[in-house]
Enzyme design. Structure first.
Site, PDB file in Angstrom:
ATOM      1  CG  HIS A 134      24.721  14.782  29.260  1.00 26.83           C
ATOM      2  ND1 HIS A 134      24.490  14.419  27.966  1.00 26.83           N
ATOM      3  CD2 HIS A 134      24.509  16.106  29.339  1.00 26.83           C
ATOM      4  CE1 HIS A 134      24.149  15.501  27.279  1.00 26.83           C
ATOM      5  NE2 HIS A 134      24.157  16.538  28.088  1.00 26.83           N
ATOM      6  CE  LYS A 559      22.188  25.941  34.785  1.00 27.64           C
ATOM      7  NZ  LYS A 559      22.514  27.342  34.527  1.00 27.64           N
TER       8      LYS A 559
HETATM    9  P1  PGA Z   1      24.054  20.038  28.453  1.00 25.47           P
HETATM   10  O1  PGA Z   1      23.028  19.069  29.133  1.00 25.47           O
HETATM   11  O2  PGA Z   1      24.724  20.797  29.555  1.00 25.47           O
HETATM   12  O3  PGA Z   1      24.962  19.103  27.749  1.00 25.47           O
HETATM   13  O4  PGA Z   1      23.260  20.863  27.520  1.00 25.47           O
HETATM   14  C1  PGA Z   1      22.162  19.536  30.026  1.00 25.47           C
HETATM   15  C2  PGA Z   1      21.807  18.380  30.924  1.00 25.47           C
HETATM   16  O5  PGA Z   1      21.417  17.325  30.433  1.00 25.47           O
HETATM   17  O6  PGA Z   1      21.914  18.554  32.118  1.00 25.47           O
END
Ligand code: PGA
Length: 892
Positions: A134, A559
């Site tokens: 990420h 979110k």
């Molecule tokens: P993703 O991860 O967008 O890969 O699902 C969400 C995050 O960890 O913010």
């Protein structure tokens, strides 16, 4: 940067800050040094006297900086923050305190839980930190490597060693590293490729996890008084997570697996080689047992010079077999050729069996030579890392599987319009397909690129199972899972390549794992899993495996529903799932998808695991480790050991400690949380999704648009072209609010909820006695302490439509004040972080460094958005983003 207030109380920060000052003076010139110092002093002074509500009165002399100086200034502050982070890490400011297994055992013993019960639990325990790519790590690997070299030199300095083993003066060597940092480009020129991400993860797995875990197990063996099972194993997503990342393909998967295997086999070969040098025992002096003699004879080592050294002969044979395994698994000859010929090992168990033969012989005959030491660690490594190093997960979005299965069904003439079927029609069609042995895909059909790519992935996964063994890929995560058909669709794809088999005893060699990540999906999760377990084929699959994993997503639920509702929904879903699993007689393994920032589930992992609802851990837990968290936790062996130990001890405590709450309190507190969550949700949704123009406000007030230029990950910044907040990935959402010092995802809505809740005494009771609530508040407190509404107000001036800004920003400020005041009232403090002096000092230290960066960033963004094309402006914005993220410690 010497002798100045704010850094005076930490000698390491003082020392490193002084060296950085010297470097800036030497390489950037006296004028830059003087400007930097005067801005720094002004900012430190202002923060020292700041009483919380006086805004930035002047611009701290920032106006005097020209563009080139601005870039250098920002780099200087970024490096200072990096060095301050390093100094704090060394002092354990950020480490989990009192979080080792020995302390956990003591605590458990005090509660009447003995070591036998702990060993029982460990018999079926799996703890897995799972590294993902990420994109929240803003630092280049070269910068992190310099940082780690400085940390190593600082350890020598601690021990009052003045010379490095190579003869360099230690302090000069540190200065040189800082000079190198100063001269190293901070920003990436090119976007990272998946292969780069694979390499970065590999460096942690190979250089840190491989040596650190076996060492840690030795400590645990001692603490428990017997050999513990190998219950902690790392995982990875890198090369397998293709959710929203079209660059992850079958090729990336193959490359990631091959590289991991090469790394682990190389490690084993080096270790066996070293053991061969060490175990020079001669039968003339110590008799060897028959099993070792047999292993030695089978090795084919007939050298006369070693004829009385059965251990060495046996190890030569093992080495030859490893070399053959290396060739077979990686396609490359071993780096150091074997002197003998050997058959490849069919699996890690066969390698382990040979090592155990040697260990037994040593224990039997050697007296002083036990099975600990290097050989014991190698056996442990083999159990932990196999031939694959880390379990590699696959992940894809349910919508992609849906389309692929629809195409396969259509081309095969089974169903022309799968997407138009309702859920129950889908389920019955898919179940029927799963019971049918014939594959759907035809080698002669012309499929879409998406379908080809997905088929190639599952094929590569099947090959990987055949090559490296089934432990290399255990899970396939289905993100945005909303129904049973989402899981069945994946099984259809697995069936295409023989990874799912129907018939009387259905089996799936890769487990379909649903990822529930919106508030609605978390609420639906127990129902979906109930239905899943009711399917006869699923009962067969899970019976063979005895457990099923469910992944829960912290970022997207935040979110979607805001901080409090997200954490509460995750907790409630976990509890409800526990009941569903118990009813189905299946073991539950939760996989927590959390990031570093609080808005994405961050905060102390130790506290988070301990705050899990009762009965939901039961020894099995997987947790994502992402972005900047990886270097923070696993950057060095020492920090890896501390953090892995914290994870293990928290898991033991969460699994075995009696429930902290009585049933009556659980009920009272849960009811209160339902109320709090409902009002926090309403406030959050109203602001973010129910306010006209909020999207524009957000896009203009924060550097969301500029963040996309950071090039910190291989995947595109968003999944779709839409700029709706629903479609935005959680990372840039959290990241951009952090830069603007609002940190809205970490607190918005909580203040309104606390305010509206009448029984304040109950809230205080919950904060005192309920780990879940205490941990939620503690994380929020940390975020509020890093936020700053005065600086945020400056960012609000970036919004072009003043009326829009004036309509929205005051609501944020009011919400912030309510969260701030509510938190103090509930926790009974007179100021933030009163109970956490180390964290308080750490945050206070860095605030004066962040503010000038914020002010510069705002000015640069204004110029950029007004059309100034000077490329130094773009660079300055990215540098400032980088520097602020470094100083805040959690980026997105
Ligand atoms: P993703 O991860 O967008 O890969 O699902 C969400 C995050 O960890 O913010």
């Amino acid at each position: 940067m010497a002798d100045l207030p704010g850094i005076a109380n930490n000698p390491d920060i003082r020392f490193l800050g002084k060296l950085l000052g010297d470097v800036i003076r030497n390489y950037g010139g006296e004028a830059l040094y003087a400007r930097t110092e005067s801005i720094r002093t002004a900012s430190v002074d202002r923060h020292r006297t700041k009483n919380g509500d006086s805004g930035p009165e002047s611009d701290l002399g920032l106006d005097a900086l020209n563009l080139d100086e601005t870039l250098d200034f920002v780099r200087g502050f970024m490096l200072f923050s990096m060095l301050a982070n390093l100094a704090e890490d060394r002092q354990g400011v950020t480490a989990e305190q009192g979080a080792d297994v020995a302390a956990a055992l003591e605590r458990l013993a005090g509660e009447g839980i003995d070591k036998a019960q702990v060993m029982d639990l460990l018999g079926h325990t799996l703890i897995a930190p799972v590294l993902t790519a990420h994109p929240t790590e803003v630092r280049r690997k070269s910068m992190i490597d310099h940082r780690n070299r400085i940390a190593a030199l600082m350890r020598l300095r601690d021990a009052e060693v003045t010379e490095t083993p190579d003869g360099d003066d230690v302090e000069e060597a540190i200065l040189r590293q800082i000079a190198l940092l100063w001269q190293t480009r901070v920003l990436r020129r090119e976007r990272l490729y998946v292969t780069d991400e694979v390499e970065i993860a590999l460096s942690y797995l190979r250089d840190v996890f491989l040596p650190a875990l076996p060492a840690l197990y030795q400590r645990w063996d001692r603490a428990l008084g017997e050999r513990v099972p190998s219950f902690l194993k790392p995982g990875s997503w890198i090369g397998g997570d293709r959710d929203g990342n079209p660059f992850v393909t079958a090729e990336s998967l193959k490359a990631a697996l091959a590289k991991a295997s090469e790394a682990v086999l190389g490690y084993y070969m080096d270790a066996v080689h070293a053991l061969g040098a060490e175990l020079s025992i001669s039968t003339q002096l110590a008799p060897a047992d028959d099993a070792v003699i047999a292993l030695a004879n089978a090795s084919g080592d007939t050298a006369e010079s070693r004829s009385d050294e059965p251990y060495r002969r046996a190890l030569s044979g093992i080495y030859a077999r490893l070399a053959a395994t290396h060739l077979a698994l990686t396609g490359k000859p071993a780096p150091r050729a074997a002197a003998l010929k050997g058959e490849r090992y069919p699996d890690p168990q066969a390698f382990r069996a040979d090592l155990v033969t040697i260990a037994r012989a040593l224990r039997h005959d050697g007296g002083a030579l036990s099975s600990g030491g290097a050989l014991g660690r190698l056996i442990r490594a083999c159990e932990t890392f196999g031939f694959h190093l880390a379990t590699l997960d696959l992940r894809q979005n349910s919508a992609v599987h849906e389309r692929v299965v629809a195409e396969l069904l259509k081309v095969a003439g089974v169903e022309g319009d799968y997407l138009s079927l309702n859920e129950s029609q889908r389920v019955s069609l898919l179940r029927h397909e799963l019971s049918n042995a014939r594959p759907l895909a035809s080698p002669f059909a012309d499929y879409s690129d998406e379908t080809k790519s997905e088929l190639a992935i599952v094929r590569a996964a099947a090959d990987a199972h055949a090559t490296y063994g089934p432990a290399c890929i255990v899970q396939h995560i289905v993100s945005m899972a909303q129904s049973v058909s989402d899981l069945l669709e994946l099984n259809i794809l697995l069936k295409e390549v023989g990874l799912y088999r129907g018939g009387e005893n259905p089996s799936a060699a890769i487990m379909a794992v649903p990822l529930f990540e919106t508030i609605g999906d978390l609420e639906a999760a127990p129902g979906i899993m109930t239905e899943w377990f009711s399917l006869p084929e699923v009962r067969g699959i899970t019976a063979a495996r005895s457990f099923q994993e469910v992944m829960i997503g912290y970022s997207d639920s935040n979110k979607d529903g805001g901080y409090l509702t997200s954490t509460w929904s995750l907790s409630k879903a976990s509890t409800a799932l526990k009941g569903v699993f118990a009813g189905a007689g299946v073991g539950m393994q939760l996989f927590h998808g959390r990031g570093g920032a609080v808005g994405r589930g961050g905060g102390s992992a130790f506290a988070a695991i301990r705050a899990q609802p009762s009965g939901t851990v039961q020894g099995r837990i997987r947790i994502t480790e992402q972005g900047e968290v990886i270097a923070g936790k696993y950057g060095t062996r020492e920090s890896a050991i501390t953090n892995l130990e914290a994870m293990a001890s928290a898991t033991l405590l969460a699994s075995l400690e009696p429930d902290a709450l009585s049933a009556a309190d659980t009920q009272r507190f849960s009811a209160a949380m339902d109320t709090l969550s409902a009002s926090a949700f309403a406030a959050y949704r109203d602001l973010v999704y129910g306010t006209e123009g909020f999207r524009t406000f957000f896009r203009q007030m924060t550097p969301i648009v500029e963040i996309a230029g950071l090039k910190i990950g291989s995947r595109p910044a968003s999944r779709t072209k839409s700029d709706k907040i629903e479609d935005l990935r959680a990372i840039p959402w959290v990241f951009s609010w952090a830069q603007a010092r609002v940190m809205l995802p970490g607190w918005y809505g909580v203040g309104q909820a606390l305010d509206a809740f009448e029984d304040k005494g109950l809230l205080a009771e919950m904060a005192q006695g309920w780990p879940f609530f205490a941990a939620s508040l503690a994380n929020m407190e940390q975020v509020i302490a890093k936020s700053d509404m005065d600086i945020a107000a400056r960012y609000a001036t970036l919004v072009e439509d003043r009326a829009l800004a004036d309509a929205i920003f005051p609501r944020i400020v009011t919400g912030w004040q309510q969260a701030h005041d509510g938190l103090l009232a509930v926790t009974g403090q007179s100021r933030l972080l009163e109970a956490h002096p180390a964290l308080d000092a750490s945050i206070r230290l860095r605030l004066p460094y962040i503010e000038p960066l914020n002010l510069l960033q705002i000015e640069l963004i204004k110029r950029r958005r007004a059309g100034d094309e000077d490329e130094r402006i773009g660079e300055g914005i990215l540098l400032s983003i980088n520097a602020i993220a470094t100083a805040l410690r959690n980026s997105g």
